[in-house]
Design a protein around this motif. Sequence first.
Motif, PDB file in Angstrom:
ATOM      1  N   ARG A  68      -0.393  -2.841 -18.550  1.00 35.27           N
ATOM      2  CA  ARG A  68      -0.024  -2.308 -19.632  1.00 35.27           C
ATOM      3  C   ARG A  68       0.894  -1.057 -19.199  1.00 35.27           C
ATOM      4  O   ARG A  68       1.612  -0.469 -19.910  1.00 35.27           O
ATOM      5  CB  ARG A  68      -1.287  -2.066 -20.568  1.00 35.27           C
ATOM      6  CG  ARG A  68      -1.533  -3.379 -21.180  1.00 35.27           C
ATOM      7  CD  ARG A  68      -0.716  -3.972 -21.860  1.00 35.27           C
ATOM      8  NE  ARG A  68      -0.985  -5.292 -22.688  1.00 35.27           N
ATOM      9  CZ  ARG A  68      -0.487  -6.441 -22.820  1.00 35.27           C
ATOM     10  NH1 ARG A  68       0.626  -6.730 -22.376  1.00 35.27           N
ATOM     11  NH2 ARG A  68      -0.850  -7.349 -23.742  1.00 35.27           N
ATOM     12  N   LEU A  69       0.193  -0.250 -18.340  1.00 38.70           N
ATOM     13  CA  LEU A  69       0.927   0.924 -18.042  1.00 38.70           C
ATOM     14  C   LEU A  69       0.212   1.070 -16.659  1.00 38.70           C
ATOM     15  O   LEU A  69      -0.785   0.989 -16.345  1.00 38.70           O
ATOM     16  CB  LEU A  69       0.210   2.045 -19.010  1.00 38.70           C
ATOM     17  CG  LEU A  69       0.947   3.276 -18.891  1.00 38.70           C
ATOM     18  CD1 LEU A  69       2.147   3.171 -19.518  1.00 38.70           C
ATOM     19  CD2 LEU A  69       0.222   4.432 -19.342  1.00 38.70           C
ATOM     20  N   GLU A 115      -4.441  -1.005 -28.809  1.00 38.36           N
ATOM     21  CA  GLU A 115      -3.602  -1.555 -27.754  1.00 38.36           C
ATOM     22  C   GLU A 115      -2.079  -1.446 -28.102  1.00 38.36           C
ATOM     23  O   GLU A 115      -1.156  -1.002 -27.148  1.00 38.36           O
ATOM     24  CB  GLU A 115      -4.156  -2.936 -27.495  1.00 38.36           C
ATOM     25  CG  GLU A 115      -3.415  -3.422 -26.264  1.00 38.36           C
ATOM     26  CD  GLU A 115      -4.095  -4.728 -26.017  1.00 38.36           C
ATOM     27  OE1 GLU A 115      -4.977  -4.932 -26.398  1.00 38.36           O
ATOM     28  OE2 GLU A 115      -3.458  -5.330 -25.150  1.00 38.36           O
ATOM     29  N   LEU A 116      -1.786  -1.967 -29.409  1.00 38.28           N
ATOM     30  CA  LEU A 116      -0.427  -1.994 -29.715  1.00 38.28           C
ATOM     31  C   LEU A 116       0.323  -0.624 -29.708  1.00 38.28           C
ATOM     32  O   LEU A 116       1.403  -0.364 -29.270  1.00 38.28           O
ATOM     33  CB  LEU A 116      -0.314  -2.498 -31.002  1.00 38.28           C
ATOM     34  CG  LEU A 116      -0.313  -4.110 -31.051  1.00 38.28           C
ATOM     35  CD1 LEU A 116      -0.329  -4.451 -32.559  1.00 38.28           C
ATOM     36  CD2 LEU A 116       0.649  -4.677 -30.443  1.00 38.28           C
ATOM     37  N   ASP A 117      -0.343   0.433 -29.830  1.00 37.21           N
ATOM     38  CA  ASP A 117       0.250   1.782 -29.860  1.00 37.21           C
ATOM     39  C   ASP A 117       0.564   2.052 -28.468  1.00 37.21           C
ATOM     40  O   ASP A 117       1.610   2.245 -27.928  1.00 37.21           O
ATOM     41  CB  ASP A 117      -0.836   2.883 -30.209  1.00 37.21           C
ATOM     42  CG  ASP A 117      -1.145   2.818 -31.837  1.00 37.21           C
ATOM     43  OD1 ASP A 117      -0.265   2.757 -32.328  1.00 37.21           O
ATOM     44  OD2 ASP A 117      -2.260   3.173 -32.118  1.00 37.21           O
ATOM     45  N   LEU A 118      -0.246   1.706 -27.227  1.00 37.85           N
ATOM     46  CA  LEU A 118       0.212   1.852 -25.812  1.00 37.85           C
ATOM     47  C   LEU A 118       1.251   1.011 -25.630  1.00 37.85           C
ATOM     48  O   LEU A 118       1.898   1.296 -24.792  1.00 37.85           O
ATOM     49  CB  LEU A 118      -1.144   1.706 -25.172  1.00 37.85           C
ATOM     50  CG  LEU A 118      -2.484   2.406 -25.681  1.00 37.85           C
ATOM     51  CD1 LEU A 118      -3.668   2.167 -24.588  1.00 37.85           C
ATOM     52  CD2 LEU A 118      -2.070   3.953 -25.797  1.00 37.85           C
ATOM     53  N   ILE A 119       1.448  -0.249 -26.075  1.00 37.08           N
ATOM     54  CA  ILE A 119       2.106  -1.161 -25.713  1.00 37.08           C
ATOM     55  C   ILE A 119       3.829  -0.746 -26.040  1.00 37.08           C
ATOM     56  O   ILE A 119       4.598  -0.578 -25.286  1.00 37.08           O
ATOM     57  CB  ILE A 119       2.005  -2.385 -26.214  1.00 37.08           C
ATOM     58  CG1 ILE A 119       0.651  -2.948 -25.483  1.00 37.08           C
ATOM     59  CG2 ILE A 119       3.210  -3.596 -25.844  1.00 37.08           C
ATOM     60  CD1 ILE A 119       0.234  -4.499 -26.149  1.00 37.08           C
ATOM     61  N   PHE A 120       3.592  -0.368 -27.446  1.00 42.74           N
ATOM     62  CA  PHE A 120       4.876   0.074 -27.785  1.00 42.74           C
ATOM     63  C   PHE A 120       5.432   1.436 -27.608  1.00 42.74           C
ATOM     64  O   PHE A 120       6.659   1.874 -27.774  1.00 42.74           O
ATOM     65  CB  PHE A 120       5.266  -0.377 -29.501  1.00 42.74           C
ATOM     66  CG  PHE A 120       5.420  -1.767 -29.581  1.00 42.74           C
ATOM     67  CD1 PHE A 120       6.374  -2.311 -29.678  1.00 42.74           C
ATOM     68  CD2 PHE A 120       4.106  -2.344 -29.981  1.00 42.74           C
ATOM     69  CE1 PHE A 120       6.547  -3.690 -29.724  1.00 42.74           C
ATOM     70  CE2 PHE A 120       4.365  -3.864 -30.268  1.00 42.74           C
ATOM     71  CZ  PHE A 120       5.573  -4.521 -30.203  1.00 42.74           C
ATOM     72  N   ASN A 121       4.465   2.240 -27.291  1.00 40.35           N
ATOM     73  CA  ASN A 121       4.857   3.595 -27.292  1.00 40.35           C
ATOM     74  C   ASN A 121       4.514   4.106 -25.634  1.00 40.35           C
ATOM     75  O   ASN A 121       4.048   5.086 -25.427  1.00 40.35           O
ATOM     76  CB  ASN A 121       4.202   4.530 -28.358  1.00 40.35           C
ATOM     77  CG  ASN A 121       4.538   4.067 -29.621  1.00 40.35           C
ATOM     78  OD1 ASN A 121       5.806   4.316 -29.837  1.00 40.35           O
ATOM     79  ND2 ASN A 121       3.621   3.830 -30.338  1.00 40.35           N
ATOM     80  N   PHE A 122       4.879   3.197 -24.800  1.00 42.64           N
ATOM     81  CA  PHE A 122       4.326   3.498 -23.415  1.00 42.64           C
ATOM     82  C   PHE A 122       4.968   4.879 -22.899  1.00 42.64           C
ATOM     83  O   PHE A 122       4.315   5.578 -22.123  1.00 42.64           O
ATOM     84  CB  PHE A 122       4.471   2.257 -22.354  1.00 42.64           C
ATOM     85  CG  PHE A 122       5.987   2.018 -22.193  1.00 42.64           C
ATOM     86  CD1 PHE A 122       6.645   2.552 -21.259  1.00 42.64           C
ATOM     87  CD2 PHE A 122       6.703   1.198 -23.000  1.00 42.64           C
ATOM     88  CE1 PHE A 122       8.079   2.351 -20.951  1.00 42.64           C
ATOM     89  CE2 PHE A 122       8.070   0.893 -23.057  1.00 42.64           C
ATOM     90  CZ  PHE A 122       8.641   1.443 -21.886  1.00 42.64           C
TER      91      PHE A 122
END
Lengths: 171, 925
Positions: free
Chosen positions: A25-26, A110-117
């Motif tokens: 993811r990051l 998790e989505l926050d991290l995916i879309f706002n990496f």
Amino acid sequence: MALLLDRCNDSYALLLLNCRQGKVRLTKWYSTYSQKERTKAIRELSGVILSRGPELCNFVDWRGRKVVYKRYASIYFCMCIDVDDNELEVVQIIHHFVEILNIYFGSVCELDLIFNFHKVYYILDEILIAGELQESSKRAVSRLIDAQDSLVEMAKEEASLIRSMIAQVTK
Amino acid sequence: MSSQGGWGQSKDFLDLVKSIGEARSKAEEDRIILRELEALRRRIAEPDVPRRRMKEYITRLVYAEMLGHDASFGYIHAVKMTHDNALPLKRTGYLAVTLFLSEDHDLIILIVNTIQKDLRSDNYLVVCAALTAVCKLITEDTIPAVLPLVVDLLAHRKEAVRKKAVMALHRFYQRSPASVTHLLPNFRKTLCDNDPGVMGATLCPLFDLITADANSYKDLLVSFVRILKQVAERNLPKTYDYHQMPAPFILIKLLKILALLGSGDKQASEHIYNVLGDIIRKCEPSSNIYNAVLYECICCISSIYPNAKLLEAAAEATSKFLKSDSHNLKYMGIDTLGRLIKISPDIAEEHQLAVIDCLEDPDDTLKRKTFELLYKMTKSTNVEVIVDHTIDYMININDNHYKTEIASRCVELAEQFAPTNQWFIQTMNKVFEHGGDLVNVRVAHNLMRLIAQGFSEDEEGADSQLRSSAVDSYICILGDPKLPSLFLQVICWVLGEYGTVDGKYSASYIMGKLCDVTEAHLCDDTVKAYAISAIMKICAFEIAAGRKVEILPECQSLIHELSASHSTDLQQRAYELQALLCLDCRTVESVMPLDASCEVLEVDKNLSFLNDFIQESIEKGSSPYIPESERPGMSSVSNFRRQNEASSHMLRFEAYGLPKPSPAHLIPQVSVSTSTSNLVPVTEASYYRESSQASKVPSVTDASSADLGTKLRLDGVQRKWGWPTYSSSGQSSTSSTNGVSHVDGVSAQSRDTLYDSRRQQSEVSAEKQKLAASLFGASSGKTVKRATSTHRATKGNTGNAERMAVSTAINPETSTEKAAPPPDLLDLSDDAAPTSTPTADPFQHLQVLIGATPVDNTVKAVGLESPNLMAFYTDIPSGSRKTTSTIHSAVPSIKKAPLQNDETARRVCVNPTGNNPNLFRDLLG
């Protein structure tokens, strides 16, 4: 998912997020690695970490270094450190980071991290520089991030204002 | 749909991220990204791409790069973006270049100018962005370009800038200590900064500086202690508190520094005692962060000049760690125990059962740590148990790196504390058998040396006993078809030197064995070389003893085969053997004296023994020798070599070229054997230097056979001399200055039968106690209660914590439909103010939410009792939605679309912002 960070003596670090199935993811690498080395490291580490049971300790030895990981929901946050670093502290640094993410995104998922990496990268840069903890106050970090965001917003509003003015004039 | 929303992402981008999230395999993911990169490559090269769209392209490149693909075609665009005046674009540019460019990348030079400009900017956010980039991108060469600017920023009005400037200087110090030495006083100044953040950041460079040279900073000790006291007394702003602990990260850093400053310094340590005691006493003993600080306190206590009272506190804390259910704390307990036993060895006794439990724990990390502890506490009384256990463990390790390490540990312990020769040889055999070729070559050389020199100074009998027991065991082992090459080398050498010495085995028997070895390892030239040399030695001993040597047919064919070998080294050895067989008894005896591997070979580099011969030749009219360098018009080999050396030396400064082969490899005959052997690279150089020396000398000098002879016998001997350092320290150090060098080995103090008796025990717990007794040397009466498999009972808070983390709230109603979310809604997350006020504890927020919604019982209970849990996925909306929590550990992350809906829904209802999404759409749509 895991977030991996490596703080060795020279405080070079790598950081990655990968998912339960080993999806990344990051990542953040504080020292120079080629893409090949990175892929290899990620593959090795996700193999080691994902296979560990829930009640074991949060540290693993890896290539003469140590990797500290902590699981939050489906995400593993991992940080690679030097042998003589304080592992418990690193667990808390990870937690500190997650708390700040939580404040920023409002219960973060998790989505926050995916879309706002890219946002995650900015926040991380406020917490760690070159793998060293640079700010331990949650408020100081979020204040700075807010300042950057509001500046972005201001620029945007200004632009839209000018745009509409131009539109009016040309009408 | 093209980009919409001022700085959000376009639908394309969201689709990309989503499709990656839903990709079921790595291959599918790769396909998507490759397609994306192809599209980006086209679009990014189009003329007049709007800046905002370019920003998004760059972000997409970052994404591709993060997933492990090469996006180097876009680097230059990222660099260009840093030149932009608008902060959002600039930040994206800086973010991209810090992630893209390695420190030796050519493009960095293009950014330096921009960084210089930005460091002078009025906007502190621009300066911050530039400083972050400085930390990653500025290298040794470019430091001078920005250094004065960064130093000026130490006096910036904004604390965030000062802090980052300190971190940047710290980075400069790491990259090139010399470039910032004149600035060290500045760190002392920033240590007194009003802002705790700046002060905390300053501790990082100071820690490095003090690690390098503690003595020049002793004067700061008092200030550090004062700061520590202030922090511990909660004089810092409340925002630095972390889980009710005052500024723990600063505290830990300070403790690390104090440990360095007080190390071995009684006077300095006395300043520290009080405050350390205070910290240990004051902290709340419940939270995780407390344990981190406590651990650091123990490290500090064990590092500074010992103080009885503090040591007692440390021992108490250690036992608390060890008795804990948490594996993390046990791990830390083992670590601190290892530190404390250095100061007071008795401490271990109390915890022996806890240590044994850790040793048998299913957690591999904990096990390894425990073995490390055992390694630290090995004595001659418990060495057998510890080494046996370690070897048993070693057999099952897959990790090569760790296996190497643990193998060398075993060897070190065996060398230092071996009770008997027999045991030593057997242990080494086991290490080689299981460690395989991972064992360091040096270990093999040490073993050969030990067998040759023997353990004890005056007991020649013991030495020969050692040798014959080695020979016996090797003859037995040779049947094993899968012996590692390194071990075979040792075996061949030992059999050659000592195989026939005690008369137990006949020469032809040993030679037959050696021939078998070469047949079984056809592709290993090093082993072959060892074997043929061993055969040569045996023949020599036989001839010298006046016996007739009968060469077995297989041996004959081996010699024949090797004399036609591709390896010149092997050829050489085969021819030497053939030559030796034709020599008479007396010559052979002086060529290959019996058991002379420890004799010092004096190599006469001046070749003075040739003087007479030269004199004679000159008198006869030959022209005198002119040194190569003085010969006119000759580009001599040595000159060439020197140039080569010089240029390879130069290369290092130019950085990152391919390494030139070292000059030793230029010798042709050596390079042949390079390709065939797979020794550890470090040792290669010296090995070949020796063998080149060995094989070169005879071909050059054609002098008296005696001299030739001594040089012929270089196979095993010389290599041993090539390793003057004896790896193990302390008692078993050797002095090999003259022929009779010795190891003053540890005489076996107690060969007690504890271990053996342990084996016979059938009852498990008794066995454990025995093990503990043999490890710690405690009287068995003292071992009282035995916690029955404590490790299995670790189902305390940690287990719940993990279970809690797994629990996830999904909305069953929406999970079936998979409507694409309105793309602009997600953008709100960017400009939305954080839902909770920054000062509020997120957990309180969480707890309230959990309490208010119908949640699974476990989740609820744990959530309430352990406040340090975050709830990813348990993003329960504060409004309308009805949710049910389910434990779903097996649900993959594919539930994105519905979740996303939740997400956006939540955002919409929770964060009413002033921004009208339509505004953006108008703007750029």
